[in-house]
Write an enzyme that holds these catalytic residues in place. Sequence first.
Site, short mmCIF file in Angstrom:
data_model
loop_
_atom_site.label_atom_id
_atom_site.label_comp_id
_atom_site.label_asym_id
_atom_site.label_seq_id
_atom_site.Cartn_x
_atom_site.Cartn_y
_atom_site.Cartn_z
N GLU A 83 8.86 8.07 -15.21
CA GLU A 83 7.84 8.03 -14.15
C GLU A 83 6.44 8.10 -14.78
O GLU A 83 5.53 7.39 -14.34
CB GLU A 83 8.08 9.19 -13.18
CG GLU A 83 7.25 9.14 -11.91
CD GLU A 83 7.45 7.89 -11.08
OE1 GLU A 83 8.59 7.58 -10.73
OE2 GLU A 83 6.44 7.22 -10.78
N GLU B 294 1.16 1.07 -15.01
CA GLU B 294 0.38 0.63 -13.84
C GLU B 294 -1.11 0.70 -14.14
O GLU B 294 -1.86 -0.22 -13.80
CB GLU B 294 0.70 1.53 -12.65
CG GLU B 294 2.00 1.19 -11.96
CD GLU B 294 2.40 2.21 -10.89
OE1 GLU B 294 3.53 2.11 -10.41
OE2 GLU B 294 1.60 3.12 -10.59
N1 LIG Z 1 -2.34 -7.08 -10.20
C1 LIG Z 1 -1.22 -7.31 -9.49
N2 LIG Z 1 -0.77 -8.58 -9.35
C2 LIG Z 1 0.35 -8.87 -8.64
N3 LIG Z 1 1.13 -7.93 -8.03
C3 LIG Z 1 0.75 -6.64 -8.14
C4 LIG Z 1 -0.43 -6.27 -8.87
N4 LIG Z 1 -0.56 -4.91 -8.81
C5 LIG Z 1 0.50 -4.48 -8.11
N5 LIG Z 1 1.29 -5.49 -7.69
C6 LIG Z 1 2.54 -5.38 -6.92
O1 LIG Z 1 2.48 -4.21 -6.10
C7 LIG Z 1 3.50 -3.27 -6.50
C8 LIG Z 1 2.96 -1.87 -6.40
O2 LIG Z 1 1.94 -1.72 -7.36
P1 LIG Z 1 1.01 -0.44 -7.43
O3 LIG Z 1 0.11 -0.55 -8.60
O4 LIG Z 1 0.39 -0.19 -6.10
O5 LIG Z 1 2.08 0.68 -7.77
P2 LIG Z 1 2.61 1.89 -6.90
O6 LIG Z 1 2.58 1.58 -5.44
O7 LIG Z 1 1.93 3.10 -7.40
O8 LIG Z 1 4.13 1.77 -7.43
P3 LIG Z 1 5.17 2.89 -7.81
O9 LIG Z 1 5.79 3.24 -6.48
O10 LIG Z 1 6.12 2.18 -8.76
O11 LIG Z 1 4.41 4.01 -8.48
C9 LIG Z 1 3.89 -3.68 -7.93
O12 LIG Z 1 5.21 -3.27 -8.26
C10 LIG Z 1 3.74 -5.20 -7.86
O13 LIG Z 1 4.89 -5.79 -7.25
#
Ligand SMILES: Nc1ncnc2c1ncn2[C@@H]1O[C@H](COP(=O)(O)OP(=O)(O)OP(=O)(O)O)[C@@H](O)[C@H]1O
Length: 125
Positions: A71, A78
Amino acid sequence: MSMDSAGRKQRKFIGLRFAINGLKEVFLRERNFRIHLLIAGLACLMGVWLLISWIEWAILITIIALVLTLEVINSSIERVIDYLAPEQHPLARIIKDMAAAAVLIAAIASILIGMCIFLPKMLLL
Ligand SMILES: Nc1ncnc2c1ncn2[C@@H]1O[C@H](COP(=O)(O)OP(=O)(O)OP(=O)(O)O)[C@@H](O)[C@H]1O
């Protein structure tokens, strides 16, 4: 103590401080990390309650550490992507999705391990 060894000790201490900073960041900003930590705490309480063996503790601690570590790595990936490629991009999406998949695999394994350790003992209650 020589200056060199004092310097090395200080560098180690600073390294630990950076790692603790990273932990604080992931704890404060990542809801999933807090959820995993809560589940890990509950699993440890169940371990105490059901008197699991030393080897079962070792397996439980290993899988908890694996999920939390992945994690942290997922969260740092990210941030790398958000820093280097803040715009939407199919490659950015797949990199983040793959990092999330790594956490998912460990989380599924942790559920199965939890079932193997706790279910037989709960059925005997
Ligand atoms: N720059 C980007 N370009 C295209 N798709 C993106 C991008 N950033 C995020 N995503 C999509 O949105 C999803 C969520 O990304 P985000 O950075 O918001 O992570 P999160 O919601 O914190 O995820 P996690 O639950 O894994 O911590 C990613 O898995 C991807 O599918």
